[in-house]
Design a protein around this motif. Structure first.
Motif, PDB file in Angstrom:
ATOM      1  N   ASP A 135       0.824  -1.201   0.000  1.00 27.12           N
ATOM      2  CA  ASP A 135       0.000   0.000   0.000  1.00 27.12           C
ATOM      3  C   ASP A 135       0.859   1.252   0.000  1.00 27.12           C
ATOM      4  N   GLU A 136       0.207   2.310  -0.380  1.00 25.75           N
ATOM      5  CA  GLU A 136       0.838   3.612  -0.484  1.00 25.75           C
ATOM      6  C   GLU A 136       2.013   3.601  -1.448  1.00 25.75           C
TER       7      GLU A 136
ATOM      8  N   SER B 181       8.176   4.887  -3.156  1.00 25.67           N
ATOM      9  CA  SER B 181       8.194   4.208  -1.870  1.00 25.67           C
ATOM     10  C   SER B 181       6.878   3.469  -1.683  1.00 25.67           C
ATOM     11  N   ALA B 182       6.883   2.537  -0.737  1.00 27.10           N
ATOM     12  CA  ALA B 182       5.667   1.787  -0.431  1.00 27.10           C
ATOM     13  C   ALA B 182       5.846   1.037   0.878  1.00 27.10           C
ATOM     14  N   TYR B 183       4.722   0.608   1.431  1.00 26.18           N
ATOM     15  CA  TYR B 183       4.708  -0.272   2.594  1.00 26.18           C
ATOM     16  C   TYR B 183       4.293  -1.661   2.128  1.00 26.18           C
ATOM     17  N   PHE B 184       5.072  -2.669   2.477  1.00 21.84           N
ATOM     18  CA  PHE B 184       4.780  -4.057   2.146  1.00 21.84           C
ATOM     19  C   PHE B 184       4.458  -4.792   3.437  1.00 21.84           C
ATOM     20  N   THR B 185       3.341  -5.496   3.461  1.00 21.39           N
ATOM     21  CA  THR B 185       3.021  -6.342   4.601  1.00 21.39           C
ATOM     22  C   THR B 185       3.380  -7.771   4.223  1.00 21.39           C
ATOM     23  N   MET B 186       4.314  -8.330   4.973  1.00 22.46           N
ATOM     24  CA  MET B 186       4.796  -9.681   4.738  1.00 22.46           C
ATOM     25  C   MET B 186       4.299 -10.558   5.881  1.00 22.46           C
TER      26      MET B 186
ATOM     27  N   SER C  86       2.737 -10.999  11.117  1.00 17.02           N
ATOM     28  CA  SER C  86       2.928 -10.066  10.001  1.00 17.02           C
ATOM     29  C   SER C  86       4.026  -9.059  10.312  1.00 17.02           C
ATOM     30  N   MET C  87       4.629  -8.579   9.255  1.00 14.96           N
ATOM     31  CA  MET C  87       5.703  -7.596   9.359  1.00 14.96           C
ATOM     32  C   MET C  87       5.469  -6.527   8.299  1.00 14.96           C
ATOM     33  N   GLU C  88       5.463  -5.269   8.706  1.00 11.25           N
ATOM     34  CA  GLU C  88       5.328  -4.183   7.739  1.00 11.25           C
ATOM     35  C   GLU C  88       6.726  -3.646   7.439  1.00 11.25           C
ATOM     36  N   VAL C  89       7.061  -3.629   6.156  1.00 11.09           N
ATOM     37  CA  VAL C  89       8.372  -3.196   5.699  1.00 11.09           C
ATOM     38  C   VAL C  89       8.200  -1.938   4.856  1.00 11.09           C
ATOM     39  N   TYR C  90       8.892  -0.872   5.234  1.00 13.89           N
ATOM     40  CA  TYR C  90       8.912   0.343   4.417  1.00 13.89           C
ATOM     41  C   TYR C  90      10.031   0.175   3.402  1.00 13.89           C
ATOM     42  N   VAL C  91       9.685   0.354   2.125  1.00 20.67           N
ATOM     43  CA  VAL C  91      10.653   0.193   1.052  1.00 20.67           C
ATOM     44  C   VAL C  91      10.773   1.523   0.307  1.00 20.67           C
ATOM     45  N   LEU C  92      12.003   2.005   0.215  1.00 16.78           N
ATOM     46  CA  LEU C  92      12.314   3.272  -0.440  1.00 16.78           C
ATOM     47  C   LEU C  92      13.213   2.996  -1.635  1.00 16.78           C
ATOM     48  N   VAL C  93      12.849   3.571  -2.786  1.00 17.85           N
ATOM     49  CA  VAL C  93      13.652   3.425  -4.005  1.00 17.85           C
ATOM     50  C   VAL C  93      14.267   4.779  -4.332  1.00 17.85           C
ATOM     51  N   GLU C  94      15.599   4.789  -4.429  1.00 13.32           N
ATOM     52  CA  GLU C  94      16.309   5.997  -4.816  1.00 13.32           C
ATOM     53  C   GLU C  94      17.016   5.744  -6.137  1.00 13.32           C
ATOM     54  N   VAL C  95      17.177   6.811  -6.913  1.00  9.09           N
ATOM     55  CA  VAL C  95      17.798   6.673  -8.228  1.00  9.09           C
ATOM     56  C   VAL C  95      18.935   7.666  -8.374  1.00  9.09           C
TER      57      VAL C  95
END
Length: 161
Positions: A61-62, A112-117, A88-97
């Protein structure tokens, strides 16, 4: 159950964008970016669990794209835990270029996004994961926001059944 710190599972991965990951406009396919983000979230979750469990993506999400990523750009994906529930684990993932070919020194955030694993055992049942030890105010704030998202989605799931 052993507790783990955020930094114990933080993951940083980088790749160079090649033509096979790009469309006819010379920009990276959104699906390729999302795959890389999902892989990063998986690694974070697996490092947190450190046991023989399956990790599945339950929600993304997001997801927000801020800028395109071009062929020959270097993409760096950073993932870190912000919230841990029972399984469950919420992981914030940020992509930089990094636009290396044009010397761009501007904002590097691409998306960026939040992944629930979710951790599952060999029978497919939810597996209880280690608690998260919060070491500073920033981690505590991220955890509280993650908990709010968790409760909101849990409530939403109840009403959609």
């Amino acid at each position: 159950m052993k507790e783990k710190r955020v930094k114990d599972s933080k993951t940083i991965m980088s790749i160079m964008v090649t033509p096979d990951k790009s469309n006819n406009h010379g920009t990276m396919h959104g699906g390729e970016i999302m795959r890389l983000m999902d892989e990063t979230a998986y690694v974070v979750a697996k490092k947190h669990c450190r046991c023989d469990v399956s990790i599945v993506t339950a929600r993304v999400d997001e997801l927000e794209f801020y800028r395109p990523i071009h062929i020959e750009d270097v993409v760096t994906v950073t993932g870190e835990l912000v919230f841990v529930g029972k399984s469950s684990m919420e992981v914030y993932v940020l992509v930089e270029v990094d636009h290396l070919s044009c010397g761009d020194k501007g904002d590097k955030v691409a998306l960026s996004a939040y992944f629930t694993m979710v951790a599952k055992d060999k029978e497919g049942n939810r597996y209880e994961v280690p608690r998260l030890v919060l070491m500073n105010k920033e981690e505590e704030e991220k955890y509280q926001l993650g908990n709010q998202r968790y409760l909101k989605y849990k409530e939403k799931k109840k009403t959609n059944v």
